[in-house]
Design an enzyme around this catalytic site. Structure first.
Site, PDB file in Angstrom:
ATOM      1  N   GLU A 275      49.063  21.962  46.534  1.00  0.00           N
ATOM      2  CA  GLU A 275      48.941  23.353  46.112  1.00  0.00           C
ATOM      3  C   GLU A 275      50.097  24.144  46.692  1.00  0.00           C
ATOM      4  O   GLU A 275      50.596  23.845  47.785  1.00  0.00           O
ATOM      5  CB  GLU A 275      47.604  23.939  46.576  1.00  0.00           C
ATOM      6  CG  GLU A 275      47.378  25.419  46.240  1.00  0.00           C
ATOM      7  CD  GLU A 275      47.544  25.725  44.760  1.00  0.00           C
ATOM      8  OE1 GLU A 275      48.567  26.346  44.410  1.00  0.00           O
ATOM      9  OE2 GLU A 275      46.672  25.341  43.954  1.00  0.00           O
TER      10      GLU A 275
ATOM     11  N   CYS B 140      38.401  36.544  40.162  1.00  0.00           N
ATOM     12  CA  CYS B 140      36.988  36.952  40.175  1.00  0.00           C
ATOM     13  C   CYS B 140      36.533  37.583  41.489  1.00  0.00           C
ATOM     14  O   CYS B 140      35.892  38.632  41.494  1.00  0.00           O
ATOM     15  CB  CYS B 140      36.088  35.744  39.896  1.00  0.00           C
ATOM     16  SG  CYS B 140      36.780  34.497  38.815  1.00  0.00           S
TER      17      CYS B 140
ATOM     18  N   TYR C 239      38.015  26.822  51.648  1.00  0.00           N
ATOM     19  CA  TYR C 239      38.370  25.795  50.660  1.00  0.00           C
ATOM     20  C   TYR C 239      39.183  24.674  51.289  1.00  0.00           C
ATOM     21  O   TYR C 239      39.015  23.494  50.955  1.00  0.00           O
ATOM     22  CB  TYR C 239      39.129  26.438  49.492  1.00  0.00           C
ATOM     23  CG  TYR C 239      38.231  26.880  48.363  1.00  0.00           C
ATOM     24  CD1 TYR C 239      38.214  26.212  47.159  1.00  0.00           C
ATOM     25  CD2 TYR C 239      37.375  27.972  48.514  1.00  0.00           C
ATOM     26  CE1 TYR C 239      37.378  26.608  46.126  1.00  0.00           C
ATOM     27  CE2 TYR C 239      36.533  28.381  47.496  1.00  0.00           C
ATOM     28  CZ  TYR C 239      36.545  27.691  46.305  1.00  0.00           C
ATOM     29  OH  TYR C 239      35.704  28.083  45.289  1.00  0.00           O
TER      30      TYR C 239
ATOM     31  N   TYR D 115      38.472  41.118  29.180  1.00  0.00           N
ATOM     32  CA  TYR D 115      37.769  41.261  30.459  1.00  0.00           C
ATOM     33  C   TYR D 115      38.563  42.103  31.450  1.00  0.00           C
ATOM     34  O   TYR D 115      38.072  43.082  32.019  1.00  0.00           O
ATOM     35  CB  TYR D 115      37.624  39.891  31.138  1.00  0.00           C
ATOM     36  CG  TYR D 115      36.654  38.909  30.610  1.00  0.00           C
ATOM     37  CD1 TYR D 115      35.456  38.684  31.268  1.00  0.00           C
ATOM     38  CD2 TYR D 115      36.940  38.137  29.485  1.00  0.00           C
ATOM     39  CE1 TYR D 115      34.566  37.727  30.824  1.00  0.00           C
ATOM     40  CE2 TYR D 115      36.067  37.179  29.027  1.00  0.00           C
ATOM     41  CZ  TYR D 115      34.871  36.978  29.699  1.00  0.00           C
ATOM     42  OH  TYR D 115      33.998  36.028  29.247  1.00  0.00           O
ATOM     43  N   ILE D 116      39.798  41.655  31.713  1.00  0.00           N
ATOM     44  CA  ILE D 116      40.586  42.240  32.800  1.00  0.00           C
ATOM     45  C   ILE D 116      40.862  43.711  32.541  1.00  0.00           C
ATOM     46  O   ILE D 116      40.742  44.552  33.438  1.00  0.00           O
ATOM     47  CB  ILE D 116      41.888  41.441  32.988  1.00  0.00           C
ATOM     48  CG1 ILE D 116      41.564  40.028  33.483  1.00  0.00           C
ATOM     49  CG2 ILE D 116      42.837  42.141  33.964  1.00  0.00           C
ATOM     50  CD1 ILE D 116      42.742  39.067  33.482  1.00  0.00           C
TER      51      ILE D 116
ATOM     52  N   GLU E 186      37.591  45.748  32.972  1.00  0.00           N
ATOM     53  CA  GLU E 186      37.155  45.774  34.374  1.00  0.00           C
ATOM     54  C   GLU E 186      38.036  46.679  35.223  1.00  0.00           C
ATOM     55  O   GLU E 186      37.533  47.476  36.031  1.00  0.00           O
ATOM     56  CB  GLU E 186      37.133  44.352  34.925  1.00  0.00           C
ATOM     57  CG  GLU E 186      36.010  43.525  34.315  1.00  0.00           C
ATOM     58  CD  GLU E 186      36.088  42.040  34.615  1.00  0.00           C
ATOM     59  OE1 GLU E 186      35.068  41.349  34.434  1.00  0.00           O
ATOM     60  OE2 GLU E 186      37.156  41.559  35.048  1.00  0.00           O
TER      61      GLU E 186
ATOM     62  N   ALA F 144      30.012  37.123  32.096  1.00  0.00           N
ATOM     63  CA  ALA F 144      29.825  38.554  32.356  1.00  0.00           C
ATOM     64  C   ALA F 144      31.162  39.261  32.368  1.00  0.00           C
ATOM     65  O   ALA F 144      32.181  38.695  32.764  1.00  0.00           O
ATOM     66  CB  ALA F 144      29.112  38.769  33.687  1.00  0.00           C
TER      67      ALA F 144
ATOM     68  N   HIS G  19       7.200  44.032  36.729  1.00  0.00           N
ATOM     69  CA  HIS G  19       7.140  45.469  36.500  1.00  0.00           C
ATOM     70  C   HIS G  19       7.138  46.236  37.810  1.00  0.00           C
ATOM     71  O   HIS G  19       6.455  45.847  38.753  1.00  0.00           O
ATOM     72  CB  HIS G  19       5.875  45.816  35.711  1.00  0.00           C
ATOM     73  CG  HIS G  19       5.782  47.260  35.341  1.00  0.00           C
ATOM     74  ND1 HIS G  19       6.540  47.826  34.340  1.00  0.00           N
ATOM     75  CD2 HIS G  19       5.035  48.260  35.871  1.00  0.00           C
ATOM     76  CE1 HIS G  19       6.259  49.108  34.253  1.00  0.00           C
ATOM     77  NE2 HIS G  19       5.345  49.400  35.168  1.00  0.00           N
TER      78      HIS G  19
END
Length: 496
Positions: A52, A75, A127, A210-211, A214, A373, A469
């Protein structure tokens, strides 16, 4: 079955042949999909290496970071900023709940930015530890493929390392796209937007996905004046048209200026900021211009064409249903394949890859009924088919159930913002084909609805479920009356 035999045959090669490779698997790209595939493959007993690019919040061709786009510049930091922006409206609403707040409330952008950066640094470390704990060897540097079973890693000091691997997995994700207009260098992408030193007072956003939606919500929630320009009649192309209209209404009600069917044609640097010119001849000044016009697969520097890996016209790596390229030893998952570009989908693809290649369980990703979402304020969340998709695919009439209501919280706060819910049902089988919701907590509610759709739930089963409820979620099990019935060849109509 033939596929499983193929993988089993590969895995049953002799230990002598295995010894020719430095690694059973080498992964290029340590984002969500790459890390998942590496860890799970190692858990199945494979010797795994992964590379990476070095970490930084803003990416480039030579900058990345373990965790990938979602964790570092997607995200996670986006959601942190959404949380920060939501408080603006919540504090306004609190007054009618008895909270006596000073008229002037101060917001410290730099403090939120610092907290956001601390969190992504923490997650980057997590990570790395996940990889280490799984026994995966991590290399920091730029990886490229130099042969069907060989990778080259250029380290930070320029040193090149070469390794052989029985399998190579490409998981390099995607990068933000800038439109080719004069002055485009004056604009920013979502990478920079998540790390701006100063909060803009005047923001222009170009894009309708989305971006774009948002960041419009984030910056408006934090007090900026926001103008959102997009090419279509409504934002969020690909979502249910009725719900797109709801989102557009909410954005406008929150004070965001929408400019539909409008392109930006030029940006010009001025003493007061950036002059924005549109194809309608409109001119306005902004402190920041965000390009949210899509992302492209991050495949350019991998040397794939030289090795013979097939790409499509966007640069996406072509794969079969098991994520395998046309080169049998090279595979690809996540956004670099441009299938369904969502973090949980990359995780699914990485899991299926590991099972197929090292777990002895030939597994194909299942792209049906994947929930998603849009973290606008309030958010939109969906699963399954939109009304338009259902009509296109259905063999029988489509029943549409909708509920529009004032959330209980708003009855006291006085906020004029409706929650909208929707179910799309096959009239012949009674199966629920799709669900949508725009309103507070929509993503939290939709995750549970997604389980029901994955299990093939019918409308009768929804109706027989007892609601909680008082909650907004109970509306999904109390929508008894059909809002409209659409013939297979009919055209959807909205009652909103």
């Amino acid at each position: 079955m033939a596929r499983k035999m193929l993988v089993d045959e590969e895995m049953s090669q002799t230990n002598q042949e295995e010894a020719h490779y430095d690694f059973d698997l080498f992964v290029i790209g340590a984002g969500s999909g790459g890390v998942r595939a590496a860890r799970f493959s190692a858990n199945f007993g494979a010797k795994v290496g992964i590379c990476e690019l070095p970490f930084h919040p803003i990416s480039s061709e030579v900058i990345g970071g373990v965790g990938g786009t979602c964790v570092i510049r997607g995200c996670v930091p986006k959601k942190i900023l959404v949380y920060g922006a939501v408080f603006g409206g919540e504090l306004e609403d609190a007054r009618n709940y008895g909270w006596e707040l000073n008229e002037k409330l101060n917001f410290n952008w730099k403090k939120l930015l610092h907290k956001k950066t601390d969190e992504i640094i923490r997650l980057n470390g997590i990570y790395k530890r996940l990889l280490s704990n799984a026994g995966v060897k991590l290399f920091e540097g730029e990886g490229k493929i130099v042969g069907p079973n060989e990778v080259e890693v250029t380290q930070l000091d320029g040193t090149k390392l070469s390794y052989s691997a029985k399998h190579i997995l490409i998981a390099t994700g995607s990068r933000a796209h800038r439109p080719p207009i004069p002055g485009q260098e004056l604009g920013i992408t979502s990478d920079e937007a998540l790390s701006l030193e100063d909060l803009p007072k005047r923001a222009v956003i170009f894009g309708g996905g989305y971006i774009a939606v948002e960041f419009a919500s984030i910056w408006r929630g934090l007090g900026a004046d926001v103008d959102l320009f997009f090419r279509r009649e409504l934002p969020l192309r690909g979502f249910d048209d009725e719900m797109r209209a709801v989102v557009a209404r909410n954005l406008e009600a929150r004070g965001i200026n929408l400019h539909a069917q409008t392109n930006l044609t030029e940006l010009i640097k001025t003493d007061n900021g950036i002059k924005v010119i549109t194809d309608h001849g409109v001119e306005l000044e902004a402190d920041v211009v965000l390009f949210a016009t899509g992302r492209l697969p991050n495949s350019k520097r991998l040397n794939l064409e030289a090795v013979g890996v097939e790409l499509d016209n966007t640069g996406a790596v072509k794969v079969d249903e098991y994520s395998r390229t046309n080169i049998p030893s090279i595979w690809a998952v996540g956004d670099v394949t441009n299938r369904m570009n969502l973090t949980p989908v990359a995780l699914m693809e990485g899991t299926c890859f590991a099972k197929t290649v090292f777990g002895g369980d030939s597994s194909k990703p299942d792209y049906s009924n994947i929930p998603c979402a849009v973290f606008s304020i309030p958010p939109l969340s969906v699963v399954g088919l939109s009304e338009e998709q259902a009509i296109e695919k259905a063999n029988s009439d489509v029943l549409v159930f909708t509920s529009t209501f004032n959330p209980m919280k708003n009855t006291i706060s006085g906020r004029q913002e409706k929650t909208v819910m929707k179910l799309v049902v096959d009239s012949e089988t009674d199966k629920v084909l799709g669900a949508s919701m725009c309103g507070p907590d929509a993503p939290e509610i939709m995750q549970g609805i997604a389980v029901a759709l994955k299990c093939g739930a019918t409308k009768a089963q929804f109706d027989s479920t007892v609601g909680i409820h008082p909650s907004a979620a109970e509306e999904f099990v109390t929508m008894r009356s059909v809002s409209r019935r659409v013939a297979v060849r009919g055209k959807p109509k909205t009652n909103l």
